[in-house]
Motif scaffolding. Structure first.
Motif, PDB file in Angstrom:
ATOM      1  N   GLN A   7       0.832  -1.201   0.000  1.00 24.08           N
ATOM      2  CA  GLN A   7       0.000   0.000   0.000  1.00 24.08           C
ATOM      3  C   GLN A   7       0.867   1.251   0.000  1.00 24.08           C
ATOM      4  O   GLN A   7       0.613   2.213  -0.745  1.00 24.08           O
ATOM      5  CB  GLN A   7      -0.916   0.000   1.221  1.00 24.08           C
ATOM      6  CG  GLN A   7      -1.944  -1.114   1.225  1.00 24.08           C
ATOM      7  CD  GLN A   7      -2.668  -1.245   2.563  1.00 24.08           C
ATOM      8  OE1 GLN A   7      -2.066  -1.060   3.633  1.00 24.08           O
ATOM      9  NE2 GLN A   7      -3.943  -1.565   2.509  1.00 24.08           N
ATOM     10  N   ALA A   8       1.897   1.253   0.855  1.00 29.41           N
ATOM     11  CA  ALA A   8       2.797   2.409   0.922  1.00 29.41           C
ATOM     12  C   ALA A   8       3.527   2.594  -0.402  1.00 29.41           C
ATOM     13  O   ALA A   8       3.731   3.730  -0.861  1.00 29.41           O
ATOM     14  CB  ALA A   8       3.793   2.222   2.064  1.00 29.41           C
ATOM     15  N   LYS A   9       3.913   1.493  -1.036  1.00 27.70           N
ATOM     16  CA  LYS A   9       4.638   1.612  -2.305  1.00 27.70           C
ATOM     17  C   LYS A   9       3.760   2.185  -3.410  1.00 27.70           C
ATOM     18  O   LYS A   9       4.249   2.920  -4.278  1.00 27.70           O
ATOM     19  CB  LYS A   9       5.210   0.253  -2.712  1.00 27.70           C
ATOM     20  CG  LYS A   9       6.521  -0.073  -2.003  1.00 27.70           C
ATOM     21  CD  LYS A   9       7.139  -1.351  -2.487  1.00 27.70           C
ATOM     22  CE  LYS A   9       8.544  -1.502  -1.898  1.00 27.70           C
ATOM     23  NZ  LYS A   9       9.129  -2.823  -2.183  1.00 27.70           N
ATOM     24  N   ASP A  10       2.492   1.849  -3.398  1.00 24.17           N
ATOM     25  CA  ASP A  10       1.587   2.450  -4.381  1.00 24.17           C
ATOM     26  C   ASP A  10       1.547   3.962  -4.208  1.00 24.17           C
ATOM     27  O   ASP A  10       1.546   4.719  -5.199  1.00 24.17           O
ATOM     28  CB  ASP A  10       0.176   1.869  -4.221  1.00 24.17           C
ATOM     29  CG  ASP A  10       0.045   0.465  -4.773  1.00 24.17           C
ATOM     30  OD1 ASP A  10       0.943   0.040  -5.536  1.00 24.17           O
ATOM     31  OD2 ASP A  10      -0.944  -0.219  -4.445  1.00 24.17           O
ATOM     32  N   ILE A  11       1.506   4.410  -2.956  1.00 17.10           N
ATOM     33  CA  ILE A  11       1.491   5.853  -2.680  1.00 17.10           C
ATOM     34  C   ILE A  11       2.815   6.486  -3.101  1.00 17.10           C
ATOM     35  O   ILE A  11       2.847   7.569  -3.710  1.00 17.10           O
ATOM     36  CB  ILE A  11       1.210   6.100  -1.187  1.00 17.10           C
ATOM     37  CG1 ILE A  11      -0.209   5.639  -0.842  1.00 17.10           C
ATOM     38  CG2 ILE A  11       1.402   7.576  -0.834  1.00 17.10           C
ATOM     39  CD1 ILE A  11      -0.517   5.629   0.635  1.00 17.10           C
ATOM     40  N   PHE A  12       3.920   5.808  -2.791  1.00 11.74           N
ATOM     41  CA  PHE A  12       5.240   6.318  -3.168  1.00 11.74           C
ATOM     42  C   PHE A  12       5.347   6.444  -4.692  1.00 11.74           C
ATOM     43  O   PHE A  12       5.839   7.442  -5.212  1.00 11.74           O
ATOM     44  CB  PHE A  12       6.342   5.389  -2.662  1.00 11.74           C
ATOM     45  CG  PHE A  12       6.564   5.432  -1.170  1.00 11.74           C
ATOM     46  CD1 PHE A  12       5.736   6.164  -0.332  1.00 11.74           C
ATOM     47  CD2 PHE A  12       7.614   4.733  -0.606  1.00 11.74           C
ATOM     48  CE1 PHE A  12       5.937   6.201   1.035  1.00 11.74           C
ATOM     49  CE2 PHE A  12       7.831   4.759   0.765  1.00 11.74           C
ATOM     50  CZ  PHE A  12       6.999   5.495   1.584  1.00 11.74           C
ATOM     51  N   ALA A  13       4.894   5.403  -5.397  1.00  4.78           N
ATOM     52  CA  ALA A  13       4.987   5.411  -6.861  1.00  4.78           C
ATOM     53  C   ALA A  13       4.171   6.545  -7.453  1.00  4.78           C
ATOM     54  O   ALA A  13       4.615   7.229  -8.396  1.00  4.78           O
ATOM     55  CB  ALA A  13       4.518   4.063  -7.417  1.00  4.78           C
ATOM     56  N   ASP A  14       2.973   6.776  -6.913  1.00  2.00           N
ATOM     57  CA  ASP A  14       2.138   7.870  -7.408  1.00  2.00           C
ATOM     58  C   ASP A  14       2.811   9.223  -7.197  1.00  2.00           C
ATOM     59  O   ASP A  14       2.566  10.174  -7.954  1.00  2.00           O
ATOM     60  CB  ASP A  14       0.776   7.863  -6.698  1.00  2.00           C
ATOM     61  CG  ASP A  14      -0.114   6.714  -7.154  1.00  2.00           C
ATOM     62  OD1 ASP A  14       0.168   6.132  -8.221  1.00  2.00           O
ATOM     63  OD2 ASP A  14      -1.078   6.389  -6.428  1.00  2.00           O
ATOM     64  N   ALA A  15       3.661   9.301  -6.162  1.00  5.40           N
ATOM     65  CA  ALA A  15       4.359  10.557  -5.872  1.00  5.40           C
ATOM     66  C   ALA A  15       5.662  10.690  -6.651  1.00  5.40           C
ATOM     67  O   ALA A  15       6.340  11.713  -6.549  1.00  5.40           O
ATOM     68  CB  ALA A  15       4.641  10.655  -4.376  1.00  5.40           C
ATOM     69  N   GLY A  16       6.021   9.652  -7.426  1.00  7.73           N
ATOM     70  CA  GLY A  16       7.216   9.730  -8.264  1.00  7.73           C
ATOM     71  C   GLY A  16       8.444   9.035  -7.726  1.00  7.73           C
ATOM     72  O   GLY A  16       9.535   9.147  -8.307  1.00  7.73           O
ATOM     73  N   ILE A  17       8.332   8.302  -6.624  1.00 10.41           N
ATOM     74  CA  ILE A  17       9.463   7.555  -6.089  1.00 10.41           C
ATOM     75  C   ILE A  17       9.586   6.234  -6.850  1.00 10.41           C
ATOM     76  O   ILE A  17       8.608   5.481  -6.946  1.00 10.41           O
ATOM     77  CB  ILE A  17       9.291   7.290  -4.582  1.00 10.41           C
ATOM     78  CG1 ILE A  17       9.305   8.616  -3.811  1.00 10.41           C
ATOM     79  CG2 ILE A  17      10.391   6.365  -4.057  1.00 10.41           C
ATOM     80  CD1 ILE A  17       9.032   8.467  -2.326  1.00 10.41           C
ATOM     81  N   PRO A  18      10.760   5.917  -7.398  1.00 12.25           N
ATOM     82  CA  PRO A  18      10.927   4.671  -8.153  1.00 12.25           C
ATOM     83  C   PRO A  18      10.783   3.444  -7.240  1.00 12.25           C
ATOM     84  O   PRO A  18      11.367   3.391  -6.152  1.00 12.25           O
ATOM     85  CB  PRO A  18      12.349   4.768  -8.702  1.00 12.25           C
ATOM     86  CG  PRO A  18      12.721   6.211  -8.602  1.00 12.25           C
ATOM     87  CD  PRO A  18      11.994   6.738  -7.407  1.00 12.25           C
ATOM     88  N   ILE A  19       9.991   2.470  -7.681  1.00 16.32           N
ATOM     89  CA  ILE A  19       9.830   1.207  -6.966  1.00 16.32           C
ATOM     90  C   ILE A  19       9.986   0.063  -7.958  1.00 16.32           C
ATOM     91  O   ILE A  19       9.782   0.249  -9.165  1.00 16.32           O
ATOM     92  CB  ILE A  19       8.461   1.111  -6.261  1.00 16.32           C
ATOM     93  CG1 ILE A  19       7.323   1.103  -7.299  1.00 16.32           C
ATOM     94  CG2 ILE A  19       8.269   2.250  -5.266  1.00 16.32           C
ATOM     95  CD1 ILE A  19       5.979   0.754  -6.716  1.00 16.32           C
ATOM     96  N   PRO A  20      10.338  -1.146  -7.492  1.00 16.84           N
ATOM     97  CA  PRO A  20      10.439  -2.279  -8.407  1.00 16.84           C
ATOM     98  C   PRO A  20       9.056  -2.721  -8.887  1.00 16.84           C
ATOM     99  O   PRO A  20       8.046  -2.470  -8.228  1.00 16.84           O
ATOM    100  CB  PRO A  20      11.073  -3.377  -7.531  1.00 16.84           C
ATOM    101  CG  PRO A  20      11.600  -2.685  -6.320  1.00 16.84           C
ATOM    102  CD  PRO A  20      10.733  -1.486  -6.123  1.00 16.84           C
ATOM    103  N   ASP A  21       9.013  -3.391 -10.039  1.00  8.42           N
ATOM    104  CA  ASP A  21       7.756  -3.995 -10.490  1.00  8.42           C
ATOM    105  C   ASP A  21       7.311  -5.023  -9.451  1.00  8.42           C
ATOM    106  O   ASP A  21       8.139  -5.786  -8.916  1.00  8.42           O
ATOM    107  CB  ASP A  21       7.955  -4.699 -11.833  1.00  8.42           C
ATOM    108  CG  ASP A  21       8.198  -3.710 -12.964  1.00  8.42           C
ATOM    109  OD1 ASP A  21       7.822  -2.544 -12.803  1.00  8.42           O
ATOM    110  OD2 ASP A  21       8.766  -4.124 -13.996  1.00  8.42           O
ATOM    111  N   SER A  22       6.007  -5.073  -9.171  1.00  7.76           N
ATOM    112  CA  SER A  22       5.532  -5.999  -8.145  1.00  7.76           C
ATOM    113  C   SER A  22       4.066  -6.322  -8.358  1.00  7.76           C
ATOM    114  O   SER A  22       3.346  -5.587  -9.036  1.00  7.76           O
ATOM    115  CB  SER A  22       5.733  -5.416  -6.748  1.00  7.76           C
ATOM    116  OG  SER A  22       4.984  -4.219  -6.593  1.00  7.76           O
ATOM    117  N   GLN A  23       3.639  -7.441  -7.755  1.00  9.40           N
ATOM    118  CA  GLN A  23       2.234  -7.829  -7.757  1.00  9.40           C
ATOM    119  C   GLN A  23       1.908  -8.469  -6.414  1.00  9.40           C
ATOM    120  O   GLN A  23       2.751  -9.162  -5.826  1.00  9.40           O
ATOM    121  CB  GLN A  23       1.933  -8.830  -8.877  1.00  9.40           C
ATOM    122  CG  GLN A  23       2.048  -8.275 -10.283  1.00  9.40           C
ATOM    123  CD  GLN A  23       1.656  -9.293 -11.336  1.00  9.40           C
ATOM    124  OE1 GLN A  23       0.831 -10.170 -11.082  1.00  9.40           O
ATOM    125  NE2 GLN A  23       2.250  -9.179 -12.520  1.00  9.40           N
TER     126      GLN A  23
END
Length: 381
Positions: A7-23
């Motif tokens: 959940q936190a990573k989805d928020i981070f990604a929306d804000a422009g923080i690079p995250i690995p591909d995940s499911q």
């Protein structure tokens, strides 16, 4: 309120923080299918609200389908520090050359948020803070102005981050503070931020905790709350209408008023004990509320003794004493020693009413806390 990593990573990604591909996956087959789609190697990560998942076997790196199936089967359904894992995050492996820590929290001593950066990422940051505090660069932030760009750069440089990735790390730190402020977070961190061989910065983990009292302003986040992982006692406190925080000590603390309870916590620590909880039963101490409070504290298996610190203001001390007597008399067996200190309106009358066959009575708060700490030490031997 704690968010899961995904959940936190989805928020981070929306804000422009690079995250690995995940499911996200809730079954072994889903995990294997996700791994095949993402491509190996993948990390299979338990989604529970606890730290130290890797050391506890909750994170494993799979290099092929057989390992993905084996590890997903191992992790799904496992008991991880008291929580059952029912979801895993399948995430692309990151070929990294370095790991950093980046985070923002509230420094209560300074009364300001603090941005933190360390080159000792990938390990428990609390241990780093205790064993090598100089390894963490800190910048306090004036909430009226936010995190200035120069402060973000200063924290990154003071931490010793390589200049080739300093701009990327500064950008992540700035974004974290923006999220901290906009989303009413109490803590937000990435541990680790991975540095790839190509010089990219990637958020390989994500922690984001939201201030419960601000959830009315964050309806989107409130919907993410997973009550499955809420502490049973904290759930019970909500039902009873108590302000409650579970701690890791063995001296249970009950009081009526936040300041009174905090003072009691401080004294328990001062006299060599460890508080097991913060429990404020609020105004009044009728038998039902006292019974509920004792039921909560007695239900905590870590508690070895209890101190009851009550100030009679609008509620008179004699009424409080009657409530305590009635509450304790309702238990078939009192499992832990209870020490009571009363002060305020009709305190003397209340002290005389208290049933000393059920409780130990002390006139001063200091004496009550010392007695409770001694009781806890004796019970734990």
């Amino acid at each position: 309120m704690k968010l899961h990593e995904y959940q936190a990573k989805d928020i981070f990604a929306d804000a422009g923080i690079p995250i690995p591909d995940s499911q996200l996956a809730a079954s072994v087959d889903e995990a294997v299918s996700a791994a095949e789609e993402i491509g190996y190697p993948v990390a299979i990560k338990a989604q529970v609200h606890v730290g130290g998942r890797g050391k506890a076997g909750g994170i494993k790196l799979a290099s092929d389908a057989d390992e993905a199936r084996e590890y997903a089967d191992d992790i799904l359904g496992m008991d991880l520090k008291g929580y059952t894992v029912d979801q895993v995050l399948v995430e692309a492996g990151v070929d990294f050359t370095n790991e950093l820590y980046v985070g923002v929290t509230m420094d209560r001593g300074e009364g300001k948020p603090v941005a933190m950066v360390s080159t000792e990422g990938g390990v428990n940051i609390e241990e780093v803070a205790e064993e090598n505090p100089d390894a963490i660069a800190r910048e306090h932030i004036d909430p009226a102005f936010g995190l200035h760009p120069y402060q973000a750069r200063k924290a990154v440089y003071n931490a010793g981050v390589d200049r080739s990735v300093a701009r990327g790390v500064s950008s992540i730190l700035t974004t974290l503070y923006d999220l901290y402020e906009e989303r009413d977070a109490s803590d937000i961190e990435i541990n680790p931020v991975m540095i790839t061989s190509d010089g990219d910065v990637v958020a390989a983990d994500a922690v984001m905790n939201i201030d419960d009292d601000a959830l009315f302003r964050q309806p989107e986040l409130a919907e993410m709350e997973d009550e499955t992982y809420e502490d049973d006692l904290e759930q019970k406190a909500g039902e009873y209408g108590f302000d409650y925080v579970r701690l890791d000590g063995n001296v249970g603390i009950i009081g009526n008023g936040a300041g009174l309870v905090m003072t009691t916590l401080d004294l328990v620590d001062y006299y060599g004990g460890k508080p097991a909880n913060f429990l404020d039963i609020g105004g009044g101490a009728k038998a039902e509320r006292v019974t509920n409070a004792l039921d909560m504290v007695f239900s905590d298996e870590n508690v070895d003794a209890v101190v009851f610190n009550i100030f009679g203001g609008i509620t008179r001390g004699d009424e409080v004493a009657k409530g305590i007597n009635e509450a304790l008399e309702s238990f078939d067996e009192i499992p832990k020693k209870v020490v009571v200190r009363l002060a305020g309106t009709n305190a003397e009358e209340g002290m005389e009413i208290l049933n000393t066959d059920l409780v130990e009575v002390e006139e001063t708060l200091e004496d009550a806390v010392q007695r409770a700490v001694e009781n806890a030490q004796e019970a734990s031997q």
